[in-house]
Design a protein around this motif. Structure first.
Motif, short mmCIF file in Angstrom:
data_model
loop_
_atom_site.label_atom_id
_atom_site.label_comp_id
_atom_site.label_asym_id
_atom_site.label_seq_id
_atom_site.Cartn_x
_atom_site.Cartn_y
_atom_site.Cartn_z
N GLU A 1 -34.49 137.11 29.62
CA GLU A 1 -34.30 136.00 28.74
C GLU A 1 -35.07 135.95 27.99
N ALA A 2 -34.89 135.62 26.65
CA ALA A 2 -35.74 135.32 25.56
C ALA A 2 -36.81 134.31 25.76
N ASP A 3 -38.12 134.41 25.63
CA ASP A 3 -38.92 133.25 26.02
C ASP A 3 -40.24 133.69 25.51
N ILE A 4 -41.31 132.68 25.73
CA ILE A 4 -42.61 132.71 25.52
C ILE A 4 -43.42 132.71 26.80
N TYR A 5 -44.05 133.45 27.15
CA TYR A 5 -44.85 133.42 28.48
C TYR A 5 -46.43 133.33 28.32
N GLN A 6 -46.98 132.40 29.07
CA GLN A 6 -48.28 132.22 29.04
C GLN A 6 -48.62 132.70 30.75
N THR A 7 -49.95 133.49 30.68
CA THR A 7 -50.45 133.68 31.83
C THR A 7 -52.10 133.76 31.94
N PRO A 8 -52.91 133.17 32.82
CA PRO A 8 -52.31 132.60 33.87
C PRO A 8 -51.97 130.87 33.72
N ARG A 9 -51.48 130.42 34.52
CA ARG A 9 -51.25 129.14 34.33
C ARG A 9 -52.34 128.07 34.51
N TYR A 10 -53.11 128.36 35.33
CA TYR A 10 -54.38 127.54 35.76
C TYR A 10 -55.38 128.73 36.06
N LEU A 11 -56.72 128.43 35.41
CA LEU A 11 -57.81 129.32 35.57
C LEU A 11 -59.08 128.38 35.79
N VAL A 12 -59.86 128.86 36.74
CA VAL A 12 -61.13 128.28 36.93
C VAL A 12 -62.23 129.46 37.28
N ILE A 13 -63.01 129.36 36.35
CA ILE A 13 -64.15 130.07 36.29
C ILE A 13 -65.54 130.08 35.90
N GLY A 14 -66.56 130.77 36.25
CA GLY A 14 -67.85 130.39 36.07
C GLY A 14 -68.36 130.64 34.65
N THR A 15 -69.48 130.04 34.11
CA THR A 15 -69.99 130.11 33.00
C THR A 15 -70.48 131.39 32.90
N GLY A 16 -70.10 131.91 31.66
CA GLY A 16 -70.73 133.38 31.10
C GLY A 16 -69.68 134.32 31.37
N LYS A 17 -68.48 134.21 32.01
CA LYS A 17 -67.59 135.33 32.42
C LYS A 17 -66.81 135.28 31.12
N LYS A 18 -66.07 136.50 30.91
CA LYS A 18 -65.37 136.84 29.98
C LYS A 18 -64.02 136.70 30.29
#
Lengths: 116, 116
Positions: A1-18
């Protein structure tokens, strides 16, 4: 099905991470956008692309970068995340309609990023 | 540069009643498009209604209609027979019709609550 997708939906990370926020669309649209939105606040355009190998900075200054190597893929990267980057990131794509020149914007579900 | 102003940060309406959301914009162009987007708690943006500036007739989509006053640069959204599912954040947006690479400019948004 034609659509637009984003991942992740939620992201919790620490300072300095790429981190890389993914955005893909299966509609063959040339134009793609990244918007940043704080809770209950306005949308700010941070990056956009008119096609492969075309990227431009938006109205709001951002420390993120984007790439557009393939039509369907428009990832956003933060080399070193900071708490000030905590926000909602919305990806969108659009295609002009041949007869009217008007374009319809399609949005992804968004990525909620929290940097601790 | 074009600007979009939504001066009301929030509004409330009784279920089944009618509510009008205000939007003004500033532009020196004569040909452009105006939009209202809905952003429910799921955070995915949904196109509610759009208006071409060259059309004098106000756009209508079921319970949603606009009052487009080009001279006054006003573009309000009227929601009739409000439903609980209409509760969301609503964004007014502008896009130039000239140039293939024009960007979508959003207002700050308005939070609409619907009282049962």
């Amino acid at each position: 099905e034609a659509d637009i997708y984003q991942t992740p939906r939620y992201l919790v990370i620490g300072t300095g991470k790429k981190i890389t926020l993914e955005c893909s669309q299966t509609m063959g649209h040339d134009k793609m956008y990244w918007y940043q939105q704080d809770p209950g606040m306005e949308l700010h355009l941070i990056h956009y692309s008119y096609g492969v190998n075309s990227t431009e900075k938006g109205d709001l200054s951002s420390e993120s970068t984007v790439s557009r190597i393939r039509t369907e893929h428009f990832p956003l990267t933060l080399e070193s995340a900071r708490p000030s980057h905590t926000s909602q990131y919305l990806c969108a794509s659009s295609q002009p309609l041949a007869l009217t020149g008007h374009e319809k914007l399609f949005f992804g579900s968004g990525t909620q990023l929290s940097v601790l | 540069a074009q600007t979009v102003t939504q001066s009301q940060p929030e509004m409330s309406v009784q279920e089944a009643e009618t509510v009008t959301l205000s939007c003004t914009y500033d532009t020196s162009e004569s040909d452009y498009y105006l939009f209202w987007y809905k952003q429910p708690p799921s955070r995915q943006m949904i196109l509610v209604i759009r208006q071409e500036a060259y059309k004098q007739q106000n756009a209508t989509e079921n319970r949603f209609s606009v009052n487009f006053q080009k001279a006054a640069k006003s573009f309000s959204l009227k929601i009739s027979d409000s439903q609980l599912g209409d509760a969301a954040m609503y964004f007014c947006a502008y896009r130039s019709a000239t140039g293939a690479n024009s960007k979508l400019t959003f207002g700050k948004g308005i939070t609409l609550s619907v009282r049962p």
